[in-house]
Design a protein around this motif. Structure first.
Motif, PDB file in Angstrom:
ATOM      1  N   LEU B  49      61.219  44.669  48.955  1.00 34.91           N
ATOM      2  CA  LEU B  49      61.768  43.556  48.383  1.00 34.91           C
ATOM      3  C   LEU B  49      63.336  43.765  47.891  1.00 34.91           C
ATOM      4  CD1 LEU B  49      58.308  42.450  46.700  1.00 34.91           C
ATOM      5  CD2 LEU B  49      59.506  41.420  48.800  1.00 34.91           C
ATOM      6  N   LEU B  50      63.670  44.909  47.896  1.00 32.23           N
ATOM      7  CA  LEU B  50      64.892  45.100  47.289  1.00 32.23           C
ATOM      8  C   LEU B  50      66.136  44.213  47.982  1.00 32.23           C
ATOM      9  CD1 LEU B  50      64.950  49.098  46.644  1.00 32.23           C
ATOM     10  CD2 LEU B  50      64.277  47.293  45.140  1.00 32.23           C
ATOM     11  N   ASP B  51      65.927  44.117  48.976  1.00 29.92           N
ATOM     12  CA  ASP B  51      67.266  43.072  49.776  1.00 29.92           C
ATOM     13  C   ASP B  51      66.811  41.621  49.407  1.00 29.92           C
ATOM     14  OD1 ASP B  51      68.300  45.465  50.536  1.00 29.92           O
ATOM     15  OD2 ASP B  51      67.695  45.737  52.392  1.00 29.92           O
ATOM     16  N   SER B  52      66.085  41.372  48.818  1.00 30.27           N
ATOM     17  CA  SER B  52      65.724  40.129  48.335  1.00 30.27           C
ATOM     18  C   SER B  52      65.283  39.147  49.862  1.00 30.27           C
ATOM     19  CB  SER B  52      66.637  39.350  47.560  1.00 30.27           C
ATOM     20  OG  SER B  52      66.750  39.941  46.494  1.00 30.27           O
ATOM     21  N   SER B  53      64.810  39.754  50.750  1.00 28.54           N
ATOM     22  CA  SER B  53      64.786  38.902  52.097  1.00 28.54           C
ATOM     23  C   SER B  53      63.818  37.934  51.897  1.00 28.54           C
ATOM     24  CB  SER B  53      64.437  39.833  52.996  1.00 28.54           C
ATOM     25  OG  SER B  53      63.083  40.753  52.758  1.00 28.54           O
ATOM     26  N   GLU B  54      63.644  36.948  52.615  1.00 32.72           N
ATOM     27  CA  GLU B  54      62.940  35.529  52.452  1.00 32.72           C
ATOM     28  C   GLU B  54      61.493  36.068  52.837  1.00 32.72           C
ATOM     29  OE1 GLU B  54      62.496  31.181  54.097  1.00 32.72           O
ATOM     30  OE2 GLU B  54      64.643  32.083  54.319  1.00 32.72           O
ATOM     31  N   THR B  55      60.569  35.638  51.819  1.00 37.10           N
ATOM     32  CA  THR B  55      59.205  35.953  52.086  1.00 37.10           C
ATOM     33  C   THR B  55      58.508  34.317  52.178  1.00 37.10           C
ATOM     34  OG1 THR B  55      58.559  36.054  49.815  1.00 37.10           O
ATOM     35  CG2 THR B  55      59.294  38.028  51.153  1.00 37.10           C
ATOM     36  N   ASP B  56      57.132  34.670  52.793  1.00 37.91           N
ATOM     37  CA  ASP B  56      56.133  33.273  52.820  1.00 37.91           C
ATOM     38  C   ASP B  56      55.567  33.089  51.609  1.00 37.91           C
ATOM     39  OD1 ASP B  56      54.687  31.056  53.400  1.00 37.91           O
ATOM     40  OD2 ASP B  56      54.080  32.122  55.313  1.00 37.91           O
ATOM     41  N   ARG B  57      56.342  32.344  50.594  1.00 36.10           N
ATOM     42  CA  ARG B  57      55.714  32.161  49.297  1.00 36.10           C
ATOM     43  C   ARG B  57      54.733  31.120  49.446  1.00 36.10           C
ATOM     44  NH1 ARG B  57      58.341  30.862  44.520  1.00 36.10           N
ATOM     45  NH2 ARG B  57      56.732  31.853  43.581  1.00 36.10           N
ATOM     46  N   GLU B  58      54.868  30.326  50.374  1.00 34.12           N
ATOM     47  CA  GLU B  58      53.613  29.223  50.484  1.00 34.12           C
ATOM     48  C   GLU B  58      52.372  29.913  50.673  1.00 34.12           C
ATOM     49  OE1 GLU B  58      53.040  25.094  53.071  1.00 34.12           O
ATOM     50  OE2 GLU B  58      55.234  26.053  52.637  1.00 34.12           O
ATOM     51  N   PHE B  59      52.546  30.838  51.657  1.00 36.25           N
ATOM     52  CA  PHE B  59      51.165  31.535  52.200  1.00 36.25           C
ATOM     53  C   PHE B  59      50.576  32.219  51.080  1.00 36.25           C
ATOM     54  CE2 PHE B  59      49.703  36.135  53.065  1.00 36.25           C
ATOM     55  CZ  PHE B  59      48.660  35.698  53.582  1.00 36.25           C
ATOM     56  N   ILE B  60      51.411  32.939  50.183  1.00 35.34           N
ATOM     57  CA  ILE B  60      51.119  33.778  49.049  1.00 35.34           C
ATOM     58  C   ILE B  60      50.307  32.716  48.051  1.00 35.34           C
ATOM     59  CG2 ILE B  60      51.760  35.064  47.107  1.00 35.34           C
ATOM     60  CD1 ILE B  60      54.280  36.166  48.660  1.00 35.34           C
ATOM     61  N   PHE B  61      51.262  31.557  47.800  1.00 37.49           N
ATOM     62  CA  PHE B  61      50.523  30.604  46.779  1.00 37.49           C
ATOM     63  C   PHE B  61      49.064  30.043  47.200  1.00 37.49           C
ATOM     64  CE2 PHE B  61      50.015  26.159  45.164  1.00 37.49           C
ATOM     65  CZ  PHE B  61      50.260  26.559  43.917  1.00 37.49           C
ATOM     66  N   GLU B  62      49.181  29.794  48.337  1.00 37.59           N
ATOM     67  CA  GLU B  62      48.078  29.178  49.027  1.00 37.59           C
ATOM     68  C   GLU B  62      46.688  30.080  49.157  1.00 37.59           C
ATOM     69  OE1 GLU B  62      48.632  27.300  52.669  1.00 37.59           O
ATOM     70  OE2 GLU B  62      49.675  26.023  51.930  1.00 37.59           O
ATOM     71  N   THR B  63      46.994  31.383  49.311  1.00 37.10           N
ATOM     72  CA  THR B  63      46.030  32.326  49.364  1.00 37.10           C
ATOM     73  C   THR B  63      45.461  32.526  47.900  1.00 37.10           C
ATOM     74  OG1 THR B  63      47.161  33.435  51.238  1.00 37.10           O
ATOM     75  CG2 THR B  63      45.617  34.766  50.091  1.00 37.10           C
ATOM     76  N   LEU B  64      46.488  32.791  46.877  1.00 30.33           N
ATOM     77  CA  LEU B  64      45.944  33.145  45.557  1.00 30.33           C
ATOM     78  C   LEU B  64      45.328  31.760  44.891  1.00 30.33           C
ATOM     79  CD1 LEU B  64      48.996  34.570  44.146  1.00 30.33           C
ATOM     80  CD2 LEU B  64      46.951  35.784  44.867  1.00 30.33           C
ATOM     81  N   GLU B  65      45.580  30.731  45.468  1.00 34.06           N
ATOM     82  CA  GLU B  65      44.967  29.261  45.084  1.00 34.06           C
ATOM     83  C   GLU B  65      43.653  29.079  45.658  1.00 34.06           C
ATOM     84  OE1 GLU B  65      45.248  25.637  42.671  1.00 34.06           O
ATOM     85  OE2 GLU B  65      46.661  27.628  42.743  1.00 34.06           O
ATOM     86  N   ASN B  66      43.538  29.530  46.871  1.00 38.62           N
ATOM     87  CA  ASN B  66      42.445  28.933  47.589  1.00 38.62           C
ATOM     88  C   ASN B  66      41.306  30.111  48.004  1.00 38.62           C
ATOM     89  OD1 ASN B  66      43.576  26.297  47.954  1.00 38.62           O
ATOM     90  ND2 ASN B  66      44.805  27.094  49.824  1.00 38.62           N
ATOM     91  N   LYS B  67      41.660  31.243  47.985  1.00 38.61           N
ATOM     92  CA  LYS B  67      40.795  32.282  48.304  1.00 38.61           C
ATOM     93  C   LYS B  67      39.900  32.716  47.031  1.00 38.61           C
ATOM     94  CE  LYS B  67      41.622  32.520  52.780  1.00 38.61           C
ATOM     95  NZ  LYS B  67      40.502  31.878  53.525  1.00 38.61           N
ATOM     96  N   ASP B  68      38.760  33.123  47.150  1.00 41.78           N
ATOM     97  CA  ASP B  68      37.908  33.641  46.095  1.00 41.78           C
ATOM     98  C   ASP B  68      38.361  35.103  45.542  1.00 41.78           C
ATOM     99  OD1 ASP B  68      35.910  35.993  47.346  1.00 41.78           O
ATOM    100  OD2 ASP B  68      36.130  34.036  48.735  1.00 41.78           O
ATOM    101  N   ALA B  69      38.206  35.387  44.523  1.00 39.83           N
ATOM    102  CA  ALA B  69      38.627  36.686  43.779  1.00 39.83           C
ATOM    103  C   ALA B  69      37.947  37.815  44.639  1.00 39.83           C
ATOM    104  CB  ALA B  69      38.314  36.543  42.154  1.00 39.83           C
ATOM    105  N   GLU B  70      36.764  37.637  45.210  1.00 40.70           N
ATOM    106  CA  GLU B  70      36.242  39.038  45.940  1.00 40.70           C
ATOM    107  C   GLU B  70      37.080  39.161  47.153  1.00 40.70           C
ATOM    108  OE1 GLU B  70      34.557  36.167  44.744  1.00 40.70           O
ATOM    109  OE2 GLU B  70      32.940  37.076  43.471  1.00 40.70           O
ATOM    110  N   THR B  71      37.363  38.098  47.743  1.00 41.95           N
ATOM    111  CA  THR B  71      38.228  38.013  49.005  1.00 41.95           C
ATOM    112  C   THR B  71      39.533  38.603  48.713  1.00 41.95           C
ATOM    113  OG1 THR B  71      37.139  36.385  50.252  1.00 41.95           O
ATOM    114  CG2 THR B  71      39.364  36.936  50.940  1.00 41.95           C
ATOM    115  N   LEU B  72      40.021  38.393  47.564  1.00 45.85           N
ATOM    116  CA  LEU B  72      41.573  38.808  47.139  1.00 45.85           C
ATOM    117  C   LEU B  72      41.239  40.302  46.548  1.00 45.85           C
ATOM    118  CD1 LEU B  72      42.772  35.630  44.909  1.00 45.85           C
ATOM    119  CD2 LEU B  72      43.566  36.635  47.343  1.00 45.85           C
ATOM    120  N   ALA B  73      40.309  40.685  46.071  1.00 47.42           N
ATOM    121  CA  ALA B  73      40.024  42.197  45.554  1.00 47.42           C
ATOM    122  C   ALA B  73      39.965  43.021  46.998  1.00 47.42           C
ATOM    123  CB  ALA B  73      38.867  42.458  44.766  1.00 47.42           C
TER     124      ALA B  73
END
Lengths: 165, 96
Positions: B49-73
């Motif tokens: 992440l040091l070079d600040s390259s573009e990442t898929d923040r939408e995927f991250i947001f949706e994953t954290l928002e929609n997946k259960d805590a067990e799956t995230l663990a």
């Protein structure tokens, strides 16, 4: 005869080492499963192979090697497969040798030879494989072991060769 | 460590036992190695992440928002091994 089932745990020093690396993982049991005796000659018996090696057919869902409590699924491994149709997903034993010759951990070709030579009566359609890292003894005994035992019976196994990795 | 052992540690809020388990698990039974492995996976993630390259923040947001805590663990454990493997310093005996 029943006295032989009451033997003490062998090689306790090994289990002490395991308990040092993974505290609480050594499960002691006071009850023993009675030994079963051959009902027909080996040369007429169909053999199945059950292994904790994490060997599985290429393309099947990889075993979950990262889950902290373990993976309680098993894979059917058709006994007719060749080594290049198999792969290993397992973290807890060195796989360098097995990746060169899978027979050192999953002797599928040796068992095929024994069947062809008539030493054993034949092989079940499938062998069975799972990973040995299982931290929940109840699931291991009551789900995984039972599931595999049922599958082995469905494959008409007369004898089972069990091999921990 | 067996599941009953871990559950007892959680019930007693025995953080030392739990920390020891996590390190032993990631270090293949070696507590000191496990500690280094945890650091190694974080350093590997940081480097990317040091070079600040573009990442898929939408995927991250949706994953954290929609997946259960067990799956995230479960994902969290998977990511640890992913980054350790990516680092090229693989101490484990077998394959993922």
């Amino acid at each position: 005869m029943t006295e032989i089932y009451k033997q003490k745990q062998l090689r306790t020093e090994v289990w002490n080492t395991v308990n040092e690396r993974y505290p609480g993982s050594m499960i002691s049991k006071d009850d023993y499963v009675p030994l079963s005796f051959l009902k027909k000659p080996l040369s007429e018996s169909k053999l199945t192979f059950i292994s904790t090696s994490g060997v599985q057919p290429v393309g099947t869902l990889p075993f979950d090697t990262v889950h902290p409590i373990g993976d309680y699924t098993y894979r059917k491994v058709p006994s007719s497969l060749k080594p290049d149709e198999l792969e290993i997903h397992q973290l807890k034993y060195p796989t360098v040798g097995a990746n060169q010759d899978i027979n050192v951990i999953f002797p599928i070709e040796r068992l095929q030879e024994l069947a062809q030579e008539g030493v054993i009566g034949g092989l079940t359609e499938n062998f069975f494989s799972f990973i040995g890292y299982n931290m929940d003894p109840e699931q291991l005994e009551q789900k995984l072991a039972e599931d595999i035992a049922d599958a082995a019976v469905r494959d008409h196994a007369d004898i089972a060769l069990l091999s921990p990795a | 460590m067996s599941l009953p052992y871990l559950k007892e540690a959680i019930e007693n809020d025995d953080k030392e036992k739990l920390i020891r388990y996590v390190r032993l698990h990631f270090g293949d039974g070696n507590e000191e190695a496990g500690k280094k492995e945890i650091d190694k996976s974080w350093i590997e993630a940081l480097k990317l992440l040091l070079d600040s390259s573009e990442t898929d923040r939408e995927f991250i947001f949706e994953t954290l928002e929609n997946k259960d805590a067990e799956t995230l663990a479960h994902l969290y454990f998977s990511l640890h091994f992913y980054f350790v493997k990516r680092s090229g310093e693989w101490i484990h005996d077998g394959n993922l």
